[in-house]
Design a protein around this motif. Sequence first.
Motif, PDB file in Angstrom:
ATOM      1  N   GLN B 218       0.761  -1.147  -0.058  1.00 48.32           N
ATOM      2  CA  GLN B 218      -0.189  -0.114   0.036  1.00 48.32           C
ATOM      3  C   GLN B 218       0.907   1.047   0.114  1.00 48.32           C
ATOM      4  O   GLN B 218       0.681   2.093  -0.645  1.00 48.32           O
ATOM      5  N   ILE B 220       3.910   1.508  -1.403  1.00 46.75           N
ATOM      6  CA  ILE B 220       4.374   1.501  -2.483  1.00 46.75           C
ATOM      7  C   ILE B 220       3.418   2.324  -3.465  1.00 46.75           C
ATOM      8  O   ILE B 220       3.615   3.010  -4.336  1.00 46.75           O
ATOM      9  N   ASN B 221       2.207   1.487  -3.306  1.00 41.61           N
ATOM     10  CA  ASN B 221       1.158   2.195  -4.232  1.00 41.61           C
ATOM     11  C   ASN B 221       1.066   3.885  -4.062  1.00 41.61           C
ATOM     12  O   ASN B 221       0.833   4.662  -4.793  1.00 41.61           O
ATOM     13  N   GLN B 222       1.158   4.087  -2.780  1.00 35.32           N
ATOM     14  CA  GLN B 222       1.097   5.741  -2.387  1.00 35.32           C
ATOM     15  C   GLN B 222       2.047   6.505  -3.049  1.00 35.32           C
ATOM     16  O   GLN B 222       1.998   7.683  -3.436  1.00 35.32           O
ATOM     17  N   TYR B 224       3.676   6.000  -5.874  1.00 34.17           N
ATOM     18  CA  TYR B 224       3.129   6.396  -7.279  1.00 34.17           C
ATOM     19  C   TYR B 224       2.060   7.255  -7.482  1.00 34.17           C
ATOM     20  O   TYR B 224       2.000   8.337  -8.165  1.00 34.17           O
ATOM     21  N   ILE B 225       1.129   6.946  -6.491  1.00 36.05           N
ATOM     22  CA  ILE B 225      -0.238   8.010  -6.760  1.00 36.05           C
ATOM     23  C   ILE B 225       0.117   9.292  -6.130  1.00 36.05           C
ATOM     24  O   ILE B 225      -0.267  10.490  -6.690  1.00 36.05           O
TER      25      ILE B 225
END
Lengths: 332, 332
Positions: B218, B220-222, B224-225
């Motif tokens: 999550q 790592i997702n943040q 990028y986002i």
Amino acid sequence: MLSVIPKSISFNGRALSQNFRHSCHSNGNMSEQGEVFERPDTVVVDPPLEKHHTIEPFAFLTSVKESERKYNVLLISNQAFKTDLKTIWVHCGLVVCSDGGANRLHDYFANDQERGDYLPNYIVGDFDSLRDDVRGFYKSKGVKIIPQYGQYSNDFQKSVRCIQLHYSFLEQGRQWLEVDEDDGLKEIWENEFGGASDIQIRIYALSVIGGRFDQTIQSINQLYILHQKEPNLHLFFITNDDLIFLLYKGVNYVMYPNRAIFCKNMSSPPLCGLLPLGDKPVTLNSFGFRYDVQNWLTKMMGQVSSSNRVVGKKGFIVECSEDISMNVELSL
Amino acid sequence: MLSVIPKSISFNGRALSQNFRHSCHSNGNMSEQGEVFERPDTVVVDPPLEKHHTIEPFAFLTSVKESERKYNVLLISNQAFKTDLKTIWVHCGLVVCSDGGANRLHDYFANDQERGDYLPNYIVGDFDSLRDDVRGFYKSKGVKIIPQYGQYSNDFQKSVRCIQLHYSFLEQGRQWLEVDEDDGLKEIWENEFGGASDIQIRIYALSVIGGRFDQTIQSINQLYILHQKEPNLHLFFITNDDLIFLLYKGVNYVMYPNRAIFCKNMSSPPLCGLLPLGDKPVTLNSFGFRYDVQNWLTKMMGQVSSSNRVVGKKGFIVECSEDISMNVELSL
């Protein structure tokens, strides 16, 4: 879509929107979101009626009968681990050390007598990290030591081939052939067995995930790729915090005797996540989580379900449009 | 494609094919592979002539002048860390504790006198884990404590808003407004500043990656986002093993005074990986790694570059068709 998933069941919970936002961070595309249903702490989830994959991820904590233990493999790599090895050992029928993993196993025990009670079946690798004293000790105890100096595969891949060969020879009642020290395992696997097997094997890989991040992600990549190449193998990563494994395209029923088996601290249901780390977005339907989803599209740079919880009493169901990795909190 | 990348340079290395296979595990699609070039331990890489992003990931170890330190933020979350805090502290102009991160900071020091020398600027969160004694101590020292009880964002997101507001108020020479305890940071950020800023800020997030795997992914997702939503923020995760950050679509020049700054043990060049964890495959060109690539397609379930090494003496170049995360070994 799964017909067995109820849209709502009675529960006592906080407002869905609050908790759900907390768990599922989205890039803001509301149309992606599908539907979400909040569940209570415990839900009974029966096995699906339709064709499905049955996954028993916690077999390494529960298998007792020889027929169950036999196909559980403990694979030890060369990283520190906090897991209680003895708890796992008794439930595994085969133990393989990947190169310096043998050092970790050796140093885990206080003395040679204890060490002698916990001998691996194989030590495999290019031995760039296996210590001489460790090699000497296990050799003196009759452990099969298989050097593979070729650099076209890594130690993990070499160990996987050793595992495949072990069961394939066993099934055919054959003895091990002599293994060339460069790339012999691969040659035997391809020449003698055509590089394929249908013996269903669970590999529990200890101390692989949690170190340098490129190694972690490469291992997750291998989790997906291995299932495509050698679908008889079912790979599970045991970390200090959780168990990581793959759910397969289609309907999955993940079963366990009870949740206390893998999560001693049951003050709250075990935490988990569904992690779309393959190469495609995944549409999910689930039954058995705090936040169950229906027609829910998940992908990196989009919405990802983390800090969810396992509420299925003895199992949960996930239907996915592609293979997807998941993790479940372990507290042993 | 980058014109500055040489196809070959003289070197003394082992056979390319062997090492490269070791580093880049492919699903076997040879046509994906592009070209690979092996480099020696040290290569001089000049900044690219074309337009590029300049990234200085190790500023948290080198910034000395006030103008450099000012925009380095240390963000401490609630997980154990092994990093030497004092080494980083002097290079950061702002320190924010995310909820229980304040407990970690507090307990890092042996006594109140030392604690008093290392005060954070802010403590932010829903305070479900902040201890009363810790809150009391920092309050008595004048640290700004901002409760945000709303559950539509997590503590990390609340801390990020606090950081944006800190610099935005500062730039306009304004005092902090009163912050509503539910979701006040978000309201001020959107109402007073339109939810955007062009102040370039580096956030060094300690103790976020490395625990439960769903939290790691999550985060790592943040990574990028966040870059898509708030491109003035540059997020770096400091783990016990490495530094993880984003390279941006286009040409990136990653620079540092020398490699010993982030990797004390220079018996081999620092390890690294290029990790395609976004939602699209990425085509890469690089100059400054042990295994440089040209027109190399990387994606999960395909070829991923891990166990690569940083050989650029004071920098390296990566051109990528999409944002891509990378990690570099840290040994401080």
